[in-house]
Design a protein around this motif. Structure first.
Motif, mmCIF file in Angstrom:
data_model
loop_
_atom_site.group_PDB
_atom_site.id
_atom_site.type_symbol
_atom_site.label_atom_id
_atom_site.label_comp_id
_atom_site.label_asym_id
_atom_site.label_seq_id
_atom_site.Cartn_x
_atom_site.Cartn_y
_atom_site.Cartn_z
ATOM 1 N N LYS A 1 0.699 -1.233 -0.036
ATOM 2 C CA LYS A 1 -0.080 0.095 0.006
ATOM 3 C C LYS A 1 0.915 1.476 0.008
ATOM 4 C CE LYS A 1 -3.188 -1.770 3.222
ATOM 5 N NZ LYS A 1 -2.486 -2.089 4.409
ATOM 6 N N LEU A 2 0.756 2.121 -1.214
ATOM 7 C CA LEU A 2 1.543 3.078 -1.133
ATOM 8 C C LEU A 2 0.981 4.417 -1.483
ATOM 9 C CD1 LEU A 2 4.334 4.531 -1.990
ATOM 10 C CD2 LEU A 2 3.990 3.794 -4.485
ATOM 11 N N ALA A 3 1.293 5.564 -0.761
ATOM 12 C CA ALA A 3 0.625 6.646 -0.749
ATOM 13 C C ALA A 3 1.653 7.832 -1.099
ATOM 14 C CB ALA A 3 -0.020 7.049 0.716
ATOM 15 N N ILE A 4 1.076 8.789 -1.623
ATOM 16 C CA ILE A 4 1.826 9.962 -1.774
ATOM 17 C C ILE A 4 1.414 11.139 -0.944
ATOM 18 C CG2 ILE A 4 2.254 11.985 -3.662
ATOM 19 C CD1 ILE A 4 3.302 9.300 -4.816
ATOM 20 N N TYR A 5 2.340 11.705 -0.184
ATOM 21 C CA TYR A 5 2.008 12.974 0.603
ATOM 22 C C TYR A 5 2.453 14.188 0.009
ATOM 23 C CZ TYR A 5 1.712 15.680 4.971
ATOM 24 O OH TYR A 5 1.400 16.701 5.650
ATOM 25 N N GLY B 1 3.376 19.356 -12.562
ATOM 26 C CA GLY B 1 2.016 18.720 -13.141
ATOM 27 C C GLY B 1 1.065 18.405 -12.255
ATOM 28 N N LEU B 2 0.177 17.628 -12.977
ATOM 29 C CA LEU B 2 -1.027 17.008 -12.042
ATOM 30 C C LEU B 2 -0.659 16.230 -10.956
ATOM 31 C CD1 LEU B 2 -3.998 16.503 -14.553
ATOM 32 C CD2 LEU B 2 -3.728 18.174 -12.661
ATOM 33 N N LEU B 3 -1.094 16.354 -9.879
ATOM 34 C CA LEU B 3 -0.786 15.278 -8.742
ATOM 35 C C LEU B 3 -1.297 13.749 -9.099
ATOM 36 C CD1 LEU B 3 0.019 14.544 -5.727
ATOM 37 C CD2 LEU B 3 -2.135 15.468 -5.079
ATOM 38 N N VAL B 4 -2.607 13.537 -9.568
ATOM 39 C CA VAL B 4 -2.995 12.193 -9.858
ATOM 40 C C VAL B 4 -2.219 11.690 -11.023
ATOM 41 C CG1 VAL B 4 -5.411 12.539 -9.250
ATOM 42 C CG2 VAL B 4 -4.704 13.292 -11.420
ATOM 43 N N ASP B 5 -1.518 12.318 -12.106
ATOM 44 C CA ASP B 5 -0.599 11.852 -13.018
ATOM 45 C C ASP B 5 0.699 11.232 -12.367
ATOM 46 O OD1 ASP B 5 -2.590 12.507 -14.767
ATOM 47 O OD2 ASP B 5 -1.369 14.123 -15.608
ATOM 48 N N TYR B 6 1.058 12.247 -11.367
ATOM 49 C CA TYR B 6 2.245 11.830 -10.660
ATOM 50 C C TYR B 6 1.872 10.380 -9.915
ATOM 51 C CZ TYR B 6 6.003 11.774 -7.081
ATOM 52 O OH TYR B 6 6.862 11.225 -6.163
ATOM 53 N N ALA B 7 0.697 10.409 -9.162
ATOM 54 C CA ALA B 7 0.463 9.197 -8.328
ATOM 55 C C ALA B 7 0.381 7.972 -9.340
ATOM 56 C CB ALA B 7 -0.839 9.379 -7.473
ATOM 57 N N LEU B 8 -0.329 8.186 -10.260
ATOM 58 C CA LEU B 8 -0.382 7.210 -11.182
ATOM 59 C C LEU B 8 0.923 6.643 -11.732
ATOM 60 C CD1 LEU B 8 -2.910 5.719 -12.671
ATOM 61 C CD2 LEU B 8 -2.382 6.796 -14.637
ATOM 62 N N HIS B 9 1.733 7.543 -11.994
ATOM 63 C CA HIS B 9 3.235 7.367 -12.527
ATOM 64 C C HIS B 9 4.003 6.378 -11.510
ATOM 65 C CE1 HIS B 9 7.224 8.227 -13.896
ATOM 66 N NE2 HIS B 9 7.512 8.751 -13.018
ATOM 67 N N ARG B 10 3.809 6.810 -10.210
ATOM 68 C CA ARG B 10 4.582 6.207 -9.009
ATOM 69 C C ARG B 10 3.877 4.760 -8.697
ATOM 70 N NH1 ARG B 10 8.803 8.246 -7.008
ATOM 71 N NH2 ARG B 10 9.068 6.087 -6.643
ATOM 72 N N GLY B 11 2.742 4.706 -9.408
ATOM 73 C CA GLY B 11 2.145 3.255 -8.772
ATOM 74 C C GLY B 11 1.336 3.362 -7.238
ATOM 75 N N ALA B 12 1.000 4.744 -6.969
ATOM 76 C CA ALA B 12 0.298 4.797 -5.924
ATOM 77 C C ALA B 12 -1.089 4.548 -5.810
ATOM 78 C CB ALA B 12 0.611 6.257 -5.066
#
Ligand code: COA
Length: 166
Positions: free
Chosen positions: A4-8, A73-84
């Protein structure tokens, strides 16, 4: 077993003990947390992204399951890119609610796969923010205990009076 991975995410200009509290408590829910420093040139920060990253690294030294990274850029794109799977946010007071609610709904609209998880900020940190701490530090106020030691030192360096030799 899936991790389980989260972006803060945040500006962390600079990181405060309130942020550290959210990260440490977030690790009770998530296996790993990526602290994402927003590289936002429009915000006119006091500290450069590299300085903010170094302060976060020093403040979180020895805590496992943490990575410090930067994004734009967009936070959701970054989250997706990192697999969060999630975005972690702290909520300090009712005044945070409207902005956080708006942002969480927009992020859900942009990507339904990524959930926003809120943690209530510890009572001790409910009134703090990076700006208010910077303001206190600028005028010589004592901010001990509100920020990690390394941040306190960096703020002193930034606001040290320039000696005038005449
Ligand atoms: N303790 C103490 N202070 C806290 C805190 C806590 N637990 N949590 C937040 N704060 C403070 C911060 O210090 C900051 O103070 P400041 O405004 O005085 O500097 C303030 O609360 C809010 O800052 P932060 O949490 O860093 O968020 P932000 O508003 O600067 O950035 C992002 C929010 C990065 C999540 C958002 O701008 C973003 O996602 N940007 C990317 C672009 C995007 O995707 N936009 C669409 C989203 S709708």
């Amino acid at each position: 077993m899936s991790v389980k991975l989260a972006i803060y995410p945040g500006s962390f200009d600079p990181v405060t003990n309130g942020h550290i509290d959210i990260i440490v408590r977030g690790l009770k829910i998530f296996d790993r947390i990526i602290v994402g420093i927003l590289n936002n040139p429009g915000k006119d920060p006091l500290f450069s992204v590299d300085e903010r990253k170094a302060m976060l690294q020093a403040s979180l030294k020895g805590i496992t399951g943490i990575e410090i990274d930067t994004f734009d850029g967009l936070l959701v794109d970054y989250a997706l890119h990192r697999g969060a799977q999630a975005i972690l946010r702290g909520m300090r007071a009712v005044s945070d609610f409207e902005y956080e609610f708006q942002m969480a709904l927009m992020n859900r609209r942009l990507n339904r796969e990524i959930q926003t998880v809120f943690l209530m900020t510890g009572l001790r940190w409910i009134f703090t923010s990076s700006s208010i701490i910077k303001e206190a530090a600028q005028f010589g106020g004592n901010i001990t205990g509100m920020v990690p030691k390394v941040v306190n030192q960096q703020l002193r360096n930034k606001f040290a009076p320039v000696s005038n030799s005449h």
